[in-house]
Enzyme design. Structure first.
Site, PDB file in Angstrom:
ATOM      1  N   GLN A  73     -37.427  19.864  12.061  1.00  0.00           N
ATOM      2  CA  GLN A  73     -37.009  19.459  10.674  1.00  0.00           C
ATOM      3  C   GLN A  73     -38.331  18.984   9.794  1.00  0.00           C
ATOM      4  OE1 GLN A  73     -34.126  20.467   9.459  1.00  0.00           O
ATOM      5  NE2 GLN A  73     -34.617  19.756   7.347  1.00  0.00           N
ATOM      6  N   ALA A 121     -33.365  19.095   4.060  1.00  0.00           N
ATOM      7  CA  ALA A 121     -33.183  17.518   4.264  1.00  0.00           C
ATOM      8  C   ALA A 121     -34.791  16.906   4.717  1.00  0.00           C
ATOM      9  CB  ALA A 121     -32.059  17.317   5.017  1.00  0.00           C
ATOM     10  N   SER A 163     -30.954  15.387   8.303  1.00  0.00           N
ATOM     11  CA  SER A 163     -30.674  16.632   8.180  1.00  0.00           C
ATOM     12  C   SER A 163     -29.365  16.677   9.218  1.00  0.00           C
ATOM     13  CB  SER A 163     -31.786  17.521   8.843  1.00  0.00           C
ATOM     14  OG  SER A 163     -31.014  18.877   9.266  1.00  0.00           O
ATOM     15  N   ASP A 217     -25.997  27.060  10.675  1.00  0.00           N
ATOM     16  CA  ASP A 217     -26.219  28.003   9.571  1.00  0.00           C
ATOM     17  C   ASP A 217     -25.761  29.375  10.157  1.00  0.00           C
ATOM     18  OD1 ASP A 217     -27.301  26.282   7.987  1.00  0.00           O
ATOM     19  OD2 ASP A 217     -29.287  26.575   8.400  1.00  0.00           O
ATOM     20  N   GLU A 241     -24.219  26.340  -0.356  1.00  0.00           N
ATOM     21  CA  GLU A 241     -24.534  26.755   0.866  1.00  0.00           C
ATOM     22  C   GLU A 241     -23.415  27.506   1.592  1.00  0.00           C
ATOM     23  OE1 GLU A 241     -27.075  24.502   3.300  1.00  0.00           O
ATOM     24  OE2 GLU A 241     -28.628  24.446   1.765  1.00  0.00           O
ATOM     25  N   TRP A 262     -23.292  29.335   3.957  1.00  0.00           N
ATOM     26  CA  TRP A 262     -23.572  29.703   5.321  1.00  0.00           C
ATOM     27  C   TRP A 262     -23.569  28.312   6.157  1.00  0.00           C
ATOM     28  CZ3 TRP A 262     -27.357  29.771   1.112  1.00  0.00           C
ATOM     29  CH2 TRP A 262     -28.116  28.882   1.170  1.00  0.00           C
ATOM     30  N   HIS A 263     -23.510  27.348   5.609  1.00  0.00           N
ATOM     31  CA  HIS A 263     -23.775  26.165   6.269  1.00  0.00           C
ATOM     32  C   HIS A 263     -22.435  25.471   6.636  1.00  0.00           C
ATOM     33  CE1 HIS A 263     -26.055  22.544   7.285  1.00  0.00           C
ATOM     34  NE2 HIS A 263     -24.822  21.743   7.268  1.00  0.00           N
TER      35      HIS A 263
END
Length: 251
Positions: free
Chosen positions: A138, A159, A164, A173, A222, A224-225
């Protein structure tokens, strides 16, 4: 004259005795008479207070201390060395994307496989592109985005390391062939994205970063998250159209 005075005294004594007998019966039977007072289905047992009886009929609340409801955002982080011990690869994944980071916690991986399988049966292909990410990875991503777009812009979608959700192993995701497996906001308008929005909660997931809630989540929309919180919590969050922060009272 003395004999005539004894009769009223005797009657009075008998009357007093009868009164005492009836009084005794009343006090003995009173609890059983009052216990049955009520109307139809609203009758409440007199030995249990009405408020207590009402509380006993309420369903148990969702346990908000559940490990699957841990809050990870810009102000709630994880330790640098944190890594779940039950990570497992998922079946439905984009093999060419970050293959070593396509794991989720065991319960979450199973739930995601169920979600993707159900979507597939209805003609929608939904696959994992990125799951668990360790602190070090990350950090690489965050610094890359900061270098590309600047710190403020980067932090609207990426993040800081240690903050994150991906490090928790509870989020994924996802994407579909309709957008070439890219992570774009337009995904929310695709058939797969719309199916995900309407059905993710049935498998314990929520769309984590909602449109119009950026001021609460701290991140851009988002679609997709998705984040695993468990079926009961996911259902409540979905029906109330709120964020995880609002659900946990951390706004």
């Amino acid at each position: 004259m003395v004999k005539n005075r004894k009769k009223p005294t005797l009657r009075l004594a008998v009357a007093i005795l009868m009164l005492l007998v009836f009084s005794g019966f009343y006090f003995l039977l009173a609890p059983y008479v009052h216990q049955d007072v009520g109307e139809g289905d609203t009758q409440v047992n007199a030995t249990v207070p009405a408020t207590e009886a009402a509380i006993q009929t309420q369903p148990p609340a969702v346990d908000k201390s559940s490990e699957y409801l841990i809050l990870v955002n810009k102000s709630h982080g994880l330790g640098k060395d944190y890594e779940p011990g039950d990570l497992k690869k998922v079946k439905y994944k984009v093999s060419s994307r970050e293959s070593e980071y396509q794991k989720l916690r065991k319960t979450v991986a199973s739930a995601f496989n169920d979600l993707a399988k159900a979507a597939d049966k209805q003609g929608h292909t939904i696959k994992l592109t990125s799951g668990f990410r360790p602190y070090a990875y990350q950090k690489v991503l965050y610094e890359k985005y900061v270098g590309k777009d600047g710190k403020y812009a980067a932090e609207q979608y990426s993040a800081k390391p240690g903050y994150s959700e991906h490090q928790s192993g509870l989020c994924a995701d996802v994407s579909s062939p309709s957008v070439n497996y890219n992570l774009v906001q337009a995904y929310g308008n695709t058939d797969e994205g719309e199916w995900l929005t309407k059905n993710a909660h049935k498998y314990g997931f929520i769309i984590r970063y909602l449109k119009g809630k950026e001021d609460i989540t701290g991140y851009e929309y988002e679609p997709w998250h998705i984040r695993y919180v468990g079926k009961d919590a996911a259902k409540e969050i979905y029906e109330q159209k709120i964020t995880l922060e609002e659900y946990l009272g951390e706004v």
